[in-house]
Design a protein around this motif. Structure first.
Motif, PDB file in Angstrom:
ATOM      1  N   THR A 112     -51.104 -21.671  -5.996  1.00  0.00           N
ATOM      2  CA  THR A 112     -52.383 -20.979  -6.155  1.00  0.00           C
ATOM      3  C   THR A 112     -53.599 -21.901  -6.210  1.00  0.00           C
ATOM      4  O   THR A 112     -54.697 -21.432  -6.459  1.00  0.00           O
ATOM      5  CB  THR A 112     -52.376 -20.151  -7.459  1.00  0.00           C
ATOM      6  OG1 THR A 112     -52.209 -21.034  -8.578  1.00  0.00           O
ATOM      7  CG2 THR A 112     -51.285 -19.113  -7.441  1.00  0.00           C
ATOM      8  N   TYR A 113     -53.420 -23.179  -5.981  1.00  0.00           N
ATOM      9  CA  TYR A 113     -54.521 -24.126  -6.185  1.00  0.00           C
ATOM     10  C   TYR A 113     -55.680 -23.868  -5.222  1.00  0.00           C
ATOM     11  O   TYR A 113     -55.508 -23.863  -3.993  1.00  0.00           O
ATOM     12  CB  TYR A 113     -54.003 -25.551  -5.992  1.00  0.00           C
ATOM     13  CG  TYR A 113     -54.981 -26.625  -6.396  1.00  0.00           C
ATOM     14  CD1 TYR A 113     -55.581 -26.617  -7.647  1.00  0.00           C
ATOM     15  CD2 TYR A 113     -55.281 -27.670  -5.526  1.00  0.00           C
ATOM     16  CE1 TYR A 113     -56.459 -27.627  -8.026  1.00  0.00           C
ATOM     17  CE2 TYR A 113     -56.154 -28.683  -5.901  1.00  0.00           C
ATOM     18  CZ  TYR A 113     -56.745 -28.646  -7.152  1.00  0.00           C
ATOM     19  OH  TYR A 113     -57.615 -29.642  -7.527  1.00  0.00           O
ATOM     20  N   ALA A 114     -56.888 -23.649  -5.778  1.00  0.00           N
ATOM     21  CA  ALA A 114     -58.057 -23.341  -4.957  1.00  0.00           C
ATOM     22  C   ALA A 114     -58.537 -24.545  -4.163  1.00  0.00           C
ATOM     23  O   ALA A 114     -59.356 -24.398  -3.244  1.00  0.00           O
ATOM     24  CB  ALA A 114     -59.194 -22.816  -5.833  1.00  0.00           C
ATOM     25  N   GLY A 115     -58.042 -25.729  -4.487  1.00  0.00           N
ATOM     26  CA  GLY A 115     -58.409 -26.922  -3.744  1.00  0.00           C
ATOM     27  C   GLY A 115     -57.652 -27.094  -2.444  1.00  0.00           C
ATOM     28  O   GLY A 115     -57.913 -28.036  -1.685  1.00  0.00           O
ATOM     29  N   LEU A 116     -56.721 -26.187  -2.143  1.00  0.00           N
ATOM     30  CA  LEU A 116     -55.990 -26.224  -0.883  1.00  0.00           C
ATOM     31  C   LEU A 116     -56.758 -25.468   0.205  1.00  0.00           C
ATOM     32  O   LEU A 116     -57.325 -24.406  -0.062  1.00  0.00           O
ATOM     33  CB  LEU A 116     -54.614 -25.586  -1.046  1.00  0.00           C
ATOM     34  CG  LEU A 116     -53.614 -26.325  -1.938  1.00  0.00           C
ATOM     35  CD1 LEU A 116     -52.372 -25.462  -2.158  1.00  0.00           C
ATOM     36  CD2 LEU A 116     -53.228 -27.665  -1.312  1.00  0.00           C
TER      37      LEU A 116
END
Length: 430
Positions: A320-324
């Protein structure tokens, strides 16, 4: 520090609020381990108790070590004042306390830490308050949820556990249109990655236990006041705009202006609720903040590398990492959080609940604890721990389903973390 130059974040995180000790010349802020403080005379004591003079009375209210931390956090967040307290949960109650009353409600994001969901959905009912939970991606639903009894809007900048990122400016615009304060929990992002006040927030709360302290030693909380809200624009906030009986009819907003909320938090909140931060906790947190920017840069760098590796692993359902780049919030993250979205995210394993439990038990470098934001990498299965009290629907809404593990990436060598994750996945998923 002087009011002349505008200093950068790296300078402020070390110097803001701190001055050499006038008695000894000590450069590091001392731990003022004192319960009470001697008054100069009877008139001085009366002035302090009447809020006519600022100073130290009793450490439930004010303490010199804690005062330095309050000034530093207010400076880093771009606020006018701050009140430190015993924990992040205490900070949330302290933030709501001057705003709410029996029959009043707060509209909160569905994407919140599980303990906050429980506090808002269950505990605050004992005060006669209530909460409405709304998906803050749906701004129309947010507007519709606000009614005549709503007294605040609440969200997290980067949500725990899923790493969801809030468009604070968009939410603030809705709150402003309704004449309501927006409270933003900035624990996961810290003021290095996000300054909600600059995006329209009225109040910012922190669990200083997490990234601000950064070393897993003490608990603490903080409320930072923007000083920008007009508490007298309506009759919704009598604690701040109307006469206060405990101070002979003093009106906090009329008397203290932009510092009304801060003074109320100390003179009423800490006085009556007693959620005090101890000076040793403030000392540890001050030392932690001195390296905040350096640590957050490493947290972000490591999180990007680890999350990218996990996303490509066939044993993983999703990350779920928004930095991806693959995140549905990638564009929002770049726009609202240009320095990164922190070190917190979740991983869904294809093996489901049982695989998650075995995965957590198999990790060696990662510590299995109910905390985040440490220099050490941490892991927990939220559905069976921190979010256990929630319904399955609430767990899913919070990003803490049974097949999901929360990971807080530390500042170790990222390759070592990846090797540890790989061996644990092999044991958990085959």
């Amino acid at each position: 520090m002087s009011d002349g130059p505008t200093y950068g974040f790296d300078t402020l995180q070390i110097h803001a609020g701190a001055r050499p000790d006038p008695a000894t010349g000590a450069r590091q802020t001392p731990i003022y381990q004192s319960t009470a403080y001697v008054f100069r005379d009877a008139d001085h004591a009366a002035a302090l108790f009447n809020l006519q003079e600022v100073g130290y009375i009793y450490s439930r209210l004010t303490n010199p070590t804690v005062a330095v931390l309050q000034e530093r956090l207010a400076t880093l967040e771009g606020g006018v004042g701050a009140v430190c307290c015993s924990s992040g949960h205490a900070a949330q109650i302290m933030a709501l306390f001057p705003l709410m009353g029996p029959g009043k409600n707060v509209v909160a994001s569905t994407r919140l830490y599980g303990g906050t969901v429980t506090q808002f959905s269950q505990t605050i009912k004992r005060f006669g308050w209530s909460a409405k939970f709304v998906d803050f991606d749906d701004l129309d639903a947010l507007r519709d949820a606000i009614d005549d009894d709503t007294r605040a809007v609440f969200c997290e900048s980067v949500a725990n556990p899923g790493g969801y990122v809030t468009d604070v400016r968009a939410v603030a615009d809705v709150a402003d249109a309704a004449g309501l304060p927006l409270i933003v929990d900035n624990t996961s992002a810290t003021p290095y990655l996000c300054q909600p006040i600059s995006q329209g927030a009225t109040l910012v709360v922190h669990s200083t236990t997490k990234y601000l302290t950064g070393n897993g030693t003490v608990t603490g909380g903080c409320i930072v006041d923007s000083g920008k809200f007009d508490w007298s624009a309506s009759d919704k906030f009598p604690s701040l705009s109307a006469p206060e009986p405990a101070y002979h009819g003093l009106k906090f907003h009329e008397t203290f202006g932009i510092l009304a909320f801060t003074f109320h938090g100390i003179a009423i909140g800490l006085r009556d609720l007693g959620m005090t931060m101890n000076p040793q906790a403030a000392h540890y947190t001050l030392m932690g903040i001195e390296t905040l920017s350096l640590r957050m840069q490493r947290h972000v760098e490591n999180a990007v590398k680890v999350a990218t590796w996990l996303e490509d692993d066939p044993r993983v359902d999703y990350v779920t990492y928004a930095g991806l780049p693959s995140s549905p919030y990638a564009d929002r993250a770049k726009r609202c959080y240009p320095k990164g979205t922190g070190g917190l995210f979740t991983v869904a394993l294809k093996g489901g609940y049982d695989a998650c439990v075995k995965f957590v038990d198999s990790l060696e470098i990662f510590s299995h604890v109910a905390n985040l934001g440490d220099t050490r990498s941490l892991v927990i299965h939220s559905a069976s721990t921190t979010h256990r009290q929630l319904t399955p629907e609430q767990q899913q809404a919070a990003g803490a389903g049974p097949n999901v593990v929360r990971i807080s990436i530390g500042i170790e060598d990222a390759d070592d973390l990846i090797r540890d994750l790989d061996q644990a996945l092999a044991k958990a998923c085959g």
